[in-house]
Motif scaffolding. Structure first.
Motif, PDB file in Angstrom:
ATOM      1  N   VAL A 183       6.386 -11.963  55.763  1.00  0.00           N
ATOM      2  CA  VAL A 183       7.583 -11.158  56.027  1.00  0.00           C
ATOM      3  C   VAL A 183       8.392 -11.695  57.214  1.00  0.00           C
ATOM      4  N   TRP A 184       8.829 -10.875  58.116  1.00  0.00           N
ATOM      5  CA  TRP A 184       9.797 -11.210  59.162  1.00  0.00           C
ATOM      6  C   TRP A 184       9.178 -11.640  60.483  1.00  0.00           C
ATOM      7  N   ALA A 202      14.430 -17.948  71.164  1.00  0.00           N
ATOM      8  CA  ALA A 202      15.764 -18.475  71.456  1.00  0.00           C
ATOM      9  C   ALA A 202      16.410 -17.734  72.630  1.00  0.00           C
ATOM     10  N   ARG A 203      15.957 -16.502  72.895  1.00  0.00           N
ATOM     11  CA  ARG A 203      16.482 -15.725  74.023  1.00  0.00           C
ATOM     12  C   ARG A 203      15.587 -15.825  75.251  1.00  0.00           C
ATOM     13  N   GLY A 204      14.596 -16.708  75.222  1.00  0.00           N
ATOM     14  CA  GLY A 204      13.777 -16.942  76.406  1.00  0.00           C
ATOM     15  C   GLY A 204      12.445 -16.232  76.445  1.00  0.00           C
ATOM     16  N   ALA A 260      10.023 -13.902  65.851  1.00  0.00           N
ATOM     17  CA  ALA A 260       9.503 -14.729  66.946  1.00  0.00           C
ATOM     18  C   ALA A 260      10.518 -15.801  67.324  1.00  0.00           C
ATOM     19  N   GLY A 261      11.106 -16.448  66.337  1.00  0.00           N
ATOM     20  CA  GLY A 261      12.107 -17.480  66.608  1.00  0.00           C
ATOM     21  C   GLY A 261      13.340 -16.927  67.299  1.00  0.00           C
ATOM     22  N   GLU A 279       3.910 -14.355  71.085  1.00  0.00           N
ATOM     23  CA  GLU A 279       2.618 -14.519  70.420  1.00  0.00           C
ATOM     24  C   GLU A 279       2.666 -13.747  69.106  1.00  0.00           C
ATOM     25  N   VAL A 280       2.166 -14.370  68.050  1.00  0.00           N
ATOM     26  CA  VAL A 280       2.011 -13.695  66.759  1.00  0.00           C
ATOM     27  C   VAL A 280       0.567 -13.966  66.328  1.00  0.00           C
TER      28      VAL A 280
END
Length: 179
Positions: free
Chosen positions: A19-20, A30-32, A25-26, A36-37
């Protein structure tokens, strides 16, 4: 904010690549954010009393941490938040539940919760549930948690927000909710 971190907990029988989860996470990376997943095959299989200490020991959280859980991962966040020793920035429970949602065994649930402790360990808590969740992780479950913990309840008509038969590769609402 320095040192922002997010942990995304998958649902029962899931893994980090469905799913998402990777998409979110990406977006956060990208926002700093450090994201962890974790893959937790024991989630909702192993009893919460033995599963929880292992996961708590494996993850460092602080006041800049955002926690996201989906389905069984959201139910798990209740126990996680009850037992952490800090107040995290935000927790978002997607298709979460605090009582038996259906006839399946739910070892992720505790017999009872210290709702005051949970509330004291999170600054901002959000519940996202669907009125048409096929597993019973519906708006009534979200309302039960909201009534005990406050925060924000969002009700949609969007199934389980991702499942084996519900592709859900992006979740724009989550991206907007996390600062």
């Amino acid at each position: 904010m320095v040192g922002r971190k997010a942990i995304i907990f998958h649902g029962t029988g899931g893994n980090p690549d469905v799913v998402w989860y990777r998409w979110l996470a990406g977006r956060l990376e990208a926002r700093g954010y450090a994201v962890e997943v974790p893959y937790l095959p024991g989630l909702n299989v192993e009893p919460i009393a033995t599963f929880l200490p292992t996961v708590l020991a494996g993850h460092h959280v602080d006041e800049n941490t955002v926690l996201v859980g989906h389905s069984g991962g959201a139910a798990f966040l209740l126990a996680f938040l009850e037992h952490v020793e800090v107040t995290v920035a935000q927790a978002i429970l997607v298709a979460g539940y605090c009582t038996q949602p259906n006839t399946s065994d739910e070892p992720v649930l505790q017999e009872s919760y210290d709702w005051a402790a949970i509330r004291s360990h999170v600054r901002d808590i959000v519940f996202i549930n669907s009125r048409e969740d096929p597993y019973g992780c519906d708006d009534r479950q979200g309302r039960a948690m909201f009534e005990r913990l406050g925060g924000t309840q969002i009700v949609r008509d969007d199934g389980h927000f991702g499942d084996y038969d519900q592709p859900y590769e992006r979740f724009e609402l989550l991206d907007r909710l996390i600062p």
